[in-house]
Scaffold this active site. Structure first.
Site, short mmCIF file in Angstrom:
data_model
loop_
_atom_site.label_atom_id
_atom_site.label_comp_id
_atom_site.label_asym_id
_atom_site.label_seq_id
_atom_site.Cartn_x
_atom_site.Cartn_y
_atom_site.Cartn_z
NE ARG A 1 -50.77 -56.10 28.10
CZ ARG A 1 -52.06 -55.84 28.14
NH1 ARG A 1 -52.79 -56.30 29.11
NH2 ARG A 1 -52.63 -55.12 27.20
CB THR A 2 -44.93 -52.77 27.89
OG1 THR A 2 -45.56 -53.76 27.08
CG2 THR A 2 -43.43 -52.88 27.75
CE LYS B 1 -43.65 -27.12 25.35
NZ LYS B 1 -42.78 -26.89 26.52
NE ARG C 1 -44.09 -50.32 23.34
CZ ARG C 1 -45.19 -50.94 23.79
NH1 ARG C 1 -46.36 -50.39 23.67
NH2 ARG C 1 -45.08 -52.12 24.36
CG HIS D 1 -42.50 -56.03 22.74
ND1 HIS D 1 -41.72 -55.69 23.82
CD2 HIS D 1 -43.78 -55.81 23.12
CE1 HIS D 1 -42.51 -55.29 24.81
NE2 HIS D 1 -43.75 -55.36 24.41
#
Lengths: 309, 176
Positions: free
Chosen positions: A55-56, A83, A105, A133
């Site tokens: 969604r975001t 890595k 995020r 958020h």
């Protein structure tokens, strides 16, 4: 506006309203035959996502494209983070390619603050750990305002996993700043310490929190963040805290129900509530694009805080 | 500071422009008015009312905000971004004859932005420009089709249009 949007605390009351007002204009662009304006032409926005998100990430990407920014997505599962590269090194390398904004995020609280210190690019927090958020809280406020005209004086009940929720923290900061009366409910094991300092009321029973509420906001049970047994079973959680049609009757007749998604149907919310007439859950998703366009547009301007500039 | 138009003068000018619009457009069927935010919007509504008063024809009227199309938007990023106004064009502009309305025509850059914005809503048959004041000093090859008043100015002056809907009274003033 400050350089970055890391927390709702970065925004004054006036700036919150500026975002919400701008989002009204941005929403109209999504209703046009050609859903694009040239505003951010030539700006590069990197979406750096360390956690799975549909969604975001989609919402930010659509918002960026509607403003004509050049966007690229870095999904960490397929990058050199695998890595062993650190967040700071990844950020410095992206920064070397001179993007204008980074949307981050990350699973760790405070990751955006780290980037904010080391990057010249504008940083937008798209969810950091159990911290904040902010764009979710802004789109929630936008949705509430669409239905209730104003936020001041509303009773908002927030129910669910209070401990792990970054959506909760951003929403509490925003809603209290705009003068809403915020109530919360959830299992005692999932109540963060210091909740009382945020100017909100807590009730151990959902019924009391929902009584006479204008807005009911459900939070997801975040099983992926739970490292222990916080309640006996999902079935029992649903019986005690799940939002059912019966519980909804205690709220105001014109109540709206919100959920930031993804929903656990039959855990925190009954399907007939999620799909019911008072549900605005899909409107939240639609509004997310407009609100993120507003944030991108406003952050692309000048920095008022000269210490950062 | 000199007031170059008062309320009475603005009213009579808009009535004159309404007559000119009717005179020059043989049929009004495909005609629509689009006002540029902010003061072009009330002007467009007043022109629609004036046309209706003359021949009872309803001309659809919309509002266009050009902020996101400005050519100076991201060039000097200091201070807060300009406020984005509402765009509301509740009809298709395909095959329509658009009358674009603004209060002051100056460099022509606002009109350039408005033309870009309009084209994204569809393909009109034509676009004509209506302005209350033309103050000169064009920087782009743009010319108005209907002008309320030509006001010679120097670039250091500013022309302030006030309308009852946005400012409480009707007046055009030149400020040094």
């Amino acid at each position: 506006m400050k350089k970055d949007l890391l927390s709702i605390n970065d925004l004054s009351r006036d700036e919150i309203y500026r975002v919400l007002d701008t989002a009204v204009a941005m929403r109209e662009i999504g209703e046009r035959p050609i859903k694009k304006v040239p505003t951010l032409r030539g700006k590069t926005v990197v979406n750096l996502f360390y956690e799975p998100s549909t969604r975001t990430r989609t919402s930010f990407e659509i918002a960026e494209k509607r403003l004509s920014a050049d966007t690229l997505n870095i999904a960490v599962q397929a990058s050199s983070v695998q890595k062993g590269e650190t967040l700071a090194d990844t950020a410095m390398n992206i920064e070397a390619m001179a993007p204008d904004m980074i949307v981050l995020r990350h699973q760790s609280s405070g990751a955006c603050h780290l980037l904010s210190r080391i990057c010249r690019s504008r940083i937008i927090n798209a969810g950091d750990g159990m911290h904040e958020h902010p764009t979710q809280a802004l789109l929630d406020a936008f949705t509430i305002r669409q239905h209730k005209q104003q936020i001041e004086g509303l009773k908002v009940a927030i129910v669910g996993d209070l401990l792990h929720s970054r959506v909760l923290r951003s929403n509490v900061l925003l809603l209290t700043k705009l003068g809403a009366e915020v109530w919360m409910s959830g299992p005692q094991t999932l109540v963060p310490r210091g909740l009382d300092q945020l100017g909100v009321r807590f009730s151990p029973t959902v019924d009391e929190a929902v009584e006479g509420a204008d807005v009911v906001m459900m939070l997801r049970i975040q099983q992926e963040r739970m490292q222990g047994a916080y309640f006996p079973s999902l079935r029992e959680y649903y019986n005690v805290f799940g939002m059912t049609v019966e519980r909804m009757r205690r709220a105001k007749p014109d109540v709206i129900v919100m959920h930031p998604g993804p929903m656990n149907r039959g855990v925190e919310i009954a399907s007939d509530v999620a799909d019911g007439p008072y549900s605005v859950i899909l409107e939240q998703v639609a509004n997310g694009v407009a609100v993120r366009m507003a944030v991108l547009y406003l952050l692309a301007g000048g920095v008022e805080d000269e210490a950062v500039a | 500071m000199p007031v170059v138009m008062d309320a009475d003068r603005i009213g009579r000018t808009l009535t004159r422009i309404a007559h000119e619009i009717i005179e020059r457009n043989r049929t009004l069927d495909q005609l629509v008015l689009v006002g540029i935010q902010r003061r072009g919007v009330p002007l467009a509504r007043r022109l629609a009312a004036a046309i209706h008063a003359i021949n009872q024809h309803e001309v659809p009227t919309g509002a266009l905000d050009i902020t996101l199309y400005r050519d100076d938007l991201m060039r000097h990023t200091v201070g807060t971004q300009p406020v984005v106004g509402r765009t509301d064009i509740p009809f298709s502009i395909d095959d329509k004859r658009i009358l674009l309305v603004d209060d002051v025509l100056y460099t022509g850059r606002t009109i350039r932005a408005a033309l870009d914005a309009l084209i994204e809503f569809g393909r009109p048959t034509s676009i004509q420009l209506v302005v209350l004041i033309d103050r000169g000093h064009r920087e782009l090859p743009i010319k108005a089709d209907y002008v309320g008043k030509n006001v010679p100015t120097s670039p250091s002056q500013s022309v302030q249009v006030r309308l009852a809907e946005t400012d409480g009274r009707d007046e055009v003033e030149i400020q040094e």
